[in-house]
Write an enzyme that holds these catalytic residues in place. Sequence first.
Site, PDB file in Angstrom:
ATOM      1  N   GLU A 158     -11.083 -20.465 -37.657  1.00  0.00           N
ATOM      2  CA  GLU A 158      -9.793 -19.758 -37.730  1.00  0.00           C
ATOM      3  C   GLU A 158      -8.800 -20.542 -38.585  1.00  0.00           C
ATOM      4  O   GLU A 158      -8.081 -19.983 -39.414  1.00  0.00           O
ATOM      5  CB  GLU A 158      -9.254 -19.543 -36.321  1.00  0.00           C
ATOM      6  CG  GLU A 158      -7.881 -18.926 -36.270  1.00  0.00           C
ATOM      7  CD  GLU A 158      -6.967 -19.690 -35.349  1.00  0.00           C
ATOM      8  OE1 GLU A 158      -5.899 -20.111 -35.817  1.00  0.00           O
ATOM      9  OE2 GLU A 158      -7.334 -19.896 -34.167  1.00  0.00           O
ATOM     10  N   GLU A 233      -9.885 -29.714 -41.244  1.00  0.00           N
ATOM     11  CA  GLU A 233      -9.434 -28.886 -40.130  1.00  0.00           C
ATOM     12  C   GLU A 233     -10.226 -29.160 -38.852  1.00  0.00           C
ATOM     13  O   GLU A 233      -9.703 -29.028 -37.763  1.00  0.00           O
ATOM     14  CB  GLU A 233      -9.520 -27.402 -40.489  1.00  0.00           C
ATOM     15  CG  GLU A 233      -8.642 -26.996 -41.657  1.00  0.00           C
ATOM     16  CD  GLU A 233      -7.150 -27.198 -41.393  1.00  0.00           C
ATOM     17  OE1 GLU A 233      -6.707 -26.944 -40.253  1.00  0.00           O
ATOM     18  OE2 GLU A 233      -6.436 -27.620 -42.330  1.00  0.00           O
TER      19      GLU A 233
HETATM   20 ZN    ZN Z   1      -5.502 -24.477 -33.599  1.00  0.00          ZN
END
Ligand code: ZN
Length: 1073
Positions: A158, A233
């Site tokens: 995401e 990330e």
């Molecule tokens: Zn997050």
Amino acid sequence: MLSRAVLRRRGAGGFKAMELASVLNVGNRCSPGILRRFPHHRNQLACFSRVSRRAPSPGDAFGASLSVSRRKLCNAPQAAVAAPAPKIGANPDVVKELGFEEVREEFISEYKSTAVLYRHKKTGAEVMSVVNEDENKVFGIVFRTPPKDSKGIPHILEHSVLCGSRKYPLKEPFVELLKGSLHTFLNAFTYPDRTCYPVASTNLKDFYNLVDVYLDAVFHPRCVSDPQIFQQEGWHYEVNDSSEDLTYKGVVFNEMKGVYSQPDSVLGRICQQELFPNNAYNVDSGGDPSVIPDLTFEEFQEFHRKFYHPSNARIWFYGDDDPTERLRIVNAYLSNFEANNSAAESEVKPQSLLSEPKKIKEKYAVGEETDTSKKHMVSMNWLLSDKPLDLETELALGFLDHLVLGTPAAPLRKTLLESHLGEALTSSGVEDDLLQPQFSIGMKGVAESDIPAVEELIVSTLQKLADEGFTSEAVEASMNTIEFALRENNTGSFPRGLSLMLRSMGKWLYGRDPFEPLRFAKPLEDLKAKIATEGAKAVFSPLIQNFLLSNKHLVTVELQPDAEKSAEIEALEKERLAKVKASLAKQELEELARATEELKKRQETPDPPEALKAVPSLSLSDIPKEPIHVPIAIGEMHGATMLRHDIFTNDVLYAEVAFELRTVPSELLPLVPLFCQSLLEMGTKDMDFVSLNLLIGRKTGGISVYPSTSSVRGKKEPSSKMIIRGKAMASQAQDLFSLMRTILQDVQFTDKERFKQFVSQSKSGMESRLRGAGHRIVASRLDAMLNIPGAVGEKMGGLSYLDYLRELEKQVDTDWPAVQQNLERIRTSFLSRKGAIVNLTADEKNLTKADSFVSSLLEALPETEPVVCTWNGILQPCNEGIIVPTQVNYVGKAANLYDTGYELDGSAYVISKYIGNTWLWDRVRVSGGAYGGFCDFDSHSGVFTYLSYRDPNLAKTIDNYDLTVQFLRELELDDDALTKAIIGTIGDVDSYQLPDAKGYSSMLRYILGITEEERKLRREQILSTSLRDFKAFADVLEHVKEKGIVAAVASAEDVESANKERPGLLQPKKVSL
Ligand SMILES: [Zn+2]
């Protein structure tokens, strides 16, 4: 990015104004009302990967909008009585041509909307197209993404898909949108079984830009071919040279460390996982930091390939844009794919019901010196059904939830809190966001020996409610509260269309009817009719009996405090990293150091201007030249100022009365939040608090009372008000004002036991806040060292407040009369109609009707001349290291820019937003690995604050703050980038507001002396910001670098090592938690 709105909410409901919106278009406060005041949602459900400006912060009250049970009740649409709108849909020929088939079309009278469900024939993708007159347009694409383990793939994905795509080949298109669009919503969330990508805007061109960036991001992201994005990330080893120890870095890795540092989140996660032993809900889609490093890039790629596919996609459009164009836009993406079997593979299997209850015991980390005698948590969780429930049962369960827990008077809540077996409730209530609904209830701050008593009390109270039923007043109050909320459809700063999407998705995702959750009128009527004919007991008792008392699928989770847990977690991670290091050859270590270096370099290299240009943006000519106008008529009544806003509100009357709070002596300020709670929850001579609350529920849409304090630019004296705020149908205006009067004048401060409860609840709330929202504690601490309103806010909601509560708890026992007297002193000091401000928002007809009731209220109030006290108590400035058990830090640095002689200019908003979205984002988040890094400029006080959120670093973050000056001095900014920065700032200023928020903001501007001329001037200054302003601001920020004070909420170890690195950097301050 982390919300600046989060900052605004610190203090006890006050508007410690810190953001731009508060100056020019003073932001929307959390609307009052019973439903909002007790959001007992489970915040573990959704993982907001990036919390953009107006998004709910993880775990804050507004996050409740993600809980369907709450949403169903408080964010539902207008009960329309209007005639059906003409049938509007996409052009049928074009629909066919684009390869769609219409599955179903319905007119949803509740929303005055036409909803059409389409199926993309080639791929099977489904599109729900909702057409109405709402200018706040919403788009969302949702994939089912059930995980198989807790390595956090859905969550990392995401984050990662928003880091560049085929058409937008730059590092973070998402950040470009944050910087330069007029979005009213921009974010993404990971649920246990799905990933949602929603955007919203009122500007059509902007809306199309947002939609295109999001569609390209999900279908063609660069992260699946670029491992560095995954490393950034997700997770990676960081090592600067081969002699150093390895560490883990990664945005999600640290975000989740923060989540796992909060006992409430830990409890919520265990409850969910134990409740579903056999399906996808048994693992953590957000990622458990202890297993995130097991995730490989290949698994990550495979997950995207499989699930981010049109065949597994549900797409939502809502608003006043062209429905044909919607299909054209999505078809351009969908038509490149062939159908696959991801829809079947992503199905979540239902959990079958257990035949026996089970009990689980786990541990959570507390500080070494903490008194653990009353630190246990216990939660009982029932899985309500193994098959889908019908709509009527679902609605009845929502009512039941409100009846037993929704208000302070609700019997289950009340009984548990009055038992004194624990300090506060754990996340409780019906949760029906997942495939199967569940119900949870529990307490925290419990002694180990009292755990069985809590469980028994829960069961016996439920049994009693099943046997005896509810009073008709209670049923009527819940009914009115829920109906009011449905009719008002006040989603706050959350777009209405998004609230609907999330609701519809809760069924659609599981192959059920997506239209069903959009309707409530008929089931509501049916339920009312059933209650009327059969009685409430016949409706609710069987629910309690069958779903709870006789239900064997019950999981009881006990969480025990453990002073060693923190060190254990730390040691395990170190050990694991040491093992990895030992297994690596020198050459491999050098390779890792090189990779670390390369990743840093990439992160710190700006995108080339051509790439940045790929992200579409508006031009300045798309921006209205004038500030948003809110009608205001200023008058006078019985010595009070009357502000009237003639705005269409669908027959709801919104009212505030603001009293001068500077009349309260300085030493009583910490008692003000509990004073406010007492007004609403203590009862009068003739009415106990239950009756009072039920009356509020039956007659109004909610009433709240809270203090509001802010600096006023150019003045030494702060503004501080006591505000009572309420709403009701205009026909009930008389009841609204009469209840306000009762609350202000008649409530008696006599119930010592209840007051004790308030104290322990607040204490427990503050303790959670220290762990979960350390940045707010840091900001309030810094502010308290810099100005009086800051000090006031800190006394009512910061670290000093926690100290105060701990003392007060004792005082209630030793000297209750003194506490009572102080509560009474607060009331007498501020309660006067002289100098009060009454603020009304409704249409002209209803405003006029309200006058006589306002008059009666004012006439009843004393007429004493307000006597303003001198407030002091600014904290002695020092660099503070606030030590709590945590795996991540919160670091801040601040100074007052007005001390340098700086004069406010609109460019300051553009520049601080820019710093937050570029320099701090890149250094503190992207390369530093923190979940958030941002800055805030409070134009009222002049305080400029840097803050980080869930940060693995401490001293290094401060260096990055200081380097901002250099960043600005060396900055090169082309016209495009500058325009984007300006437009993004205007987007903040013009943030979308519902009518109540408009009227409220206008009142705050009046209080703070912000004129229309000033708003115009600031807007012109914003629009004409130039690079020169950026450079000049560098000189101003030099002051923060040189003279700024530092505060951090951090672990003992990190404070110690920061002090080792820089002797005397932080003065340690231990807080027992
Ligand atoms: Zn997050």
